[in-house]
Every structure is written in C-alpha cells, then in structure tokens.
Scaffold this motif. Structure first.
Motif, short mmCIF file in Angstrom:
data_model
loop_
_atom_site.label_atom_id
_atom_site.label_comp_id
_atom_site.label_asym_id
_atom_site.label_seq_id
_atom_site.Cartn_x
_atom_site.Cartn_y
_atom_site.Cartn_z
N SER A 1 0.39 -1.53 -0.31
CA SER A 1 0.45 -0.09 0.16
C SER A 1 1.20 1.24 -0.28
N LEU A 2 0.05 2.10 -0.88
CA LEU A 2 1.31 3.74 -0.42
C LEU A 2 0.79 3.54 1.32
N GLN A 3 1.90 4.69 1.73
CA GLN A 3 1.86 5.31 2.79
C GLN A 3 2.05 6.43 2.66
N ILE A 4 1.67 7.35 2.97
CA ILE A 4 1.64 8.85 2.75
C ILE A 4 1.44 9.42 4.21
N VAL A 5 3.41 10.19 4.71
CA VAL A 5 3.35 10.72 6.34
C VAL A 5 4.00 12.03 6.11
N ALA A 6 3.54 13.36 7.61
CA ALA A 6 4.42 13.90 7.46
C ALA A 6 4.46 14.05 9.22
N SER A 7 5.25 14.30 9.36
CA SER A 7 4.86 15.27 11.01
C SER A 7 4.37 16.00 11.82
N THR A 8 3.71 15.42 13.11
CA THR A 8 2.47 15.76 13.30
C THR A 8 2.94 17.64 13.19
N GLY A 9 4.39 18.06 13.39
CA GLY A 9 4.18 19.81 13.82
C GLY A 9 4.19 19.86 12.53
N ALA A 10 4.11 19.41 11.19
CA ALA A 10 4.40 20.11 10.07
C ALA A 10 3.01 20.59 9.34
N GLY A 11 1.64 20.73 9.64
CA GLY A 11 0.19 21.09 9.68
C GLY A 11 0.08 19.50 8.33
N VAL A 12 0.72 18.98 7.96
CA VAL A 12 0.09 18.78 6.55
C VAL A 12 -1.10 17.21 6.58
N ARG A 13 -2.25 17.83 6.15
CA ARG A 13 -2.99 16.80 6.31
C ARG A 13 -3.41 16.14 5.01
N GLU A 14 -3.58 16.62 4.31
CA GLU A 14 -4.05 16.28 3.38
C GLU A 14 -3.35 16.12 1.77
N LEU A 15 -3.66 15.74 0.93
CA LEU A 15 -3.05 15.30 -0.26
C LEU A 15 -2.81 16.80 -1.04
N ALA A 16 -3.16 17.35 -1.06
CA ALA A 16 -3.71 18.70 -2.01
C ALA A 16 -2.74 20.00 -0.78
#
Length: 290
Positions: free
Chosen positions: A85-100
């Motif tokens: 599966s594609l697993q896309i993650v960001a640091s919780t502090g980066a503020g990135v929550r959606e693909l856009a």
C-alpha cells in the motif's frame, strides 16, 4: 530491496525456503527495489527478484521513465508475494493533513529503484497535485529528514506498516495522509497495477481510524530463460510455505490473486504456472509465456 522496506525481509525468507526445498544456494544483492530488480534480470545479472505489479507493468510497456522507452521482455512472473500500500506520512508538527497540501512541497519517495520512487510522482500528478520535487533516498534517513522538517512528507509503497515508518509512529510523530474513494479510483484508472485499498485502524501505533489509499500487488519474478523445473521448484517452495513467509512479512501469509498481475500485461513463467495450478490457482493459458 533496501533496508527499511519489506523486500529486504521477504526475499531472504523466500531464499531460505528455496535452499531448503531444492538444495540450491541463493546469493542476495541489496537493491533499491522493483525497477532495480527488473533491470538486473533484464541485463542477465540476476535470475530471481521482486517487483510491484505497477512497476512491472511499466517495464513491460516501456512507459516508466526508468525504462528509457525500452519494453522489457527478460522477466516472467513466478507467484504473487503480498500486497503493498502507498503510505503517505508527515510530521505532526508540519501541519500537512491532506494530499492537496503537498502542492509545491518536497516529498521523500524512498530509494532509487523502489516502487514509490518510480510511481509516487505519477500518482500525485493523477490527482492534480504537483510537488516542488520528489527526492529519493534511504527509507530511515528520509523519515529522519521529515521529522526535522527537511521534507514535507514521505510517500513509500510497501507492506504496511513499512518498518521505517512504524518505528517513527511508535513515538506518535506521524500524521497519516489518506485518499478518498474517488481519488483512489482516479489513480487506479490512470495507472495500471494500482487498486483501492485501506490501511485499517491500528495498522500504525496510534492510528484509530481506517485510512483509504492505493495499493499494488507484489510479484516474485525470474529471468525468462530460467529452466522450467527450477521456476516450478522456487514457486512451489513459496506456495507450500506461505505461513512461514507470513512470519517474516505478515501480508505474505495470505494467498493473493493472480488476476491483477496478468491483467497488467505481465506473463507467468511456464514452470511457475505448473506449480500454481497444482496448488489450486486458476491461470489462463494466455497469461503464460515461455
């Protein structure tokens, strides 16, 4: 495969079974992953390997940038290994929550030669998202770079939970970014070998809800000229010991369908076809090619 990914765990487990069942010695080579393995086989530098169906489809059609427009015909499928599966993650502090929010950002995609390095940019493009750039590198080093704020996100394709991501998730430092059903369908429509899948709750530590994404099956591959008897033996070793393979990579403990592989234009080796049919799989003759 590279450390931090599932290929590097699955391949030695399969190799041990092959040695035990056949007495044949197996030598291992660290690679970036799918396209790297296919190129080694095409060049006659390896006889066995692993690839995602999505990348193998690129190789067969010559449509991946890594193929330089050449249609690869030096490999055949042996058996379905497990689903990724594609697993896309960001640091919780980066503020990135959606693909856009990955628009104009820098995204880590894993080692050169891996499925994610060869397909993530295409996946994002299919969804109308244009990152500033995607960068390849070691799984664990890219996760660390993301946690330091040097990458907006990491997008890796592998059996969930990918080891490098799972380690970071234990510290509750990751936000998991998913896709809607419509977005997954859009990717599957545009890119052969992909399908909608779901990362179920508790896939990662602290994950409390299901998260939609896209996936691709992984397939063991071999050189086209591998003797039928050997292709049959290495396939049979995996099929009769699937539970043991599942100890190494849990996703490998479940039988996988053949249809996504041959539907993507990937032919099976005749020797492997004998082992698959003996194990109860239904494989159309048109999907077998010597």
């Amino acid at each position: 495969g590279a450390p931090g990914g599932a290929f590097a765990i699955f391949a030695p487990a399969w190799g041990v079974l092959v040695q035990r069942e056949t007495g044949i010695d197996i030598a291992y080579r660290t690679t970036g992953g799918s396209s790297a393995d296919l190129l080694l086989i095409e060049e006659g530098k390896a006889q066995l390997g692993l690839s995602s169906t999505a990348v193998a489809a690129q190789g067969r059609s010559g449509q991946g940038s890594w193929t330089a427009g050449v249609k690869l015909n030096g490999f055949r499928a042996l058996f379905p290994a497990y689903a990724s599966s594609l697993q896309i993650v960001a640091s919780t502090g980066a503020g990135v929550r959606e693909l856009a929010q990955l628009q104009g950002q820098v995204v880590g995609v894993g080692p050169d030669g891996s499925s994610s390095a060869d397909t993530v940019k295409q996946i994002l493009t299919a969804l109308g998202v244009a990152p500033a750039r995607v960068v390849s590198g070691d799984y664990q080093q890219q996760v660390l770079a993301m946690l330091k704020g040097e990458l907006a996100a990491c997008a890796f394709i592998g059996a969930p939970p990918l080891p490098a991501l799972n380690a970071a998730a234990m510290g509750r430092h990751l936000a998991l970014i998913g896709m809607s059903a419509a977005q997954s369908a859009q990717v599957a429509h545009k890119l052969p070998g992909f399908f909608r899948t779901v990362l179920s709750a508790d896939t990662f530590p602290g994950q409390s809800v299901n998260v939609g994404t896209v996936g691709t099956s992984n397939v063991a591959v071999c050189a086209t000229d591998l003797p039928d008897s050997l292709a049959e033996a290495v396939t049979r070793a995996a099929l009769k010991n699937r539970k043991l393979l599942g100890v190494a990579v849990p996703a490998a403990g479940h039988a996988q369908e053949l249809a996504p592989i041959y539907a993507a234009g990937i032919a099976f080796h005749p020797g492997a076809a004998r082992a698959l049919r003996a194990a109860g799989y239904r494989l159309p003759q048109k999907a077998v090619q010597g």
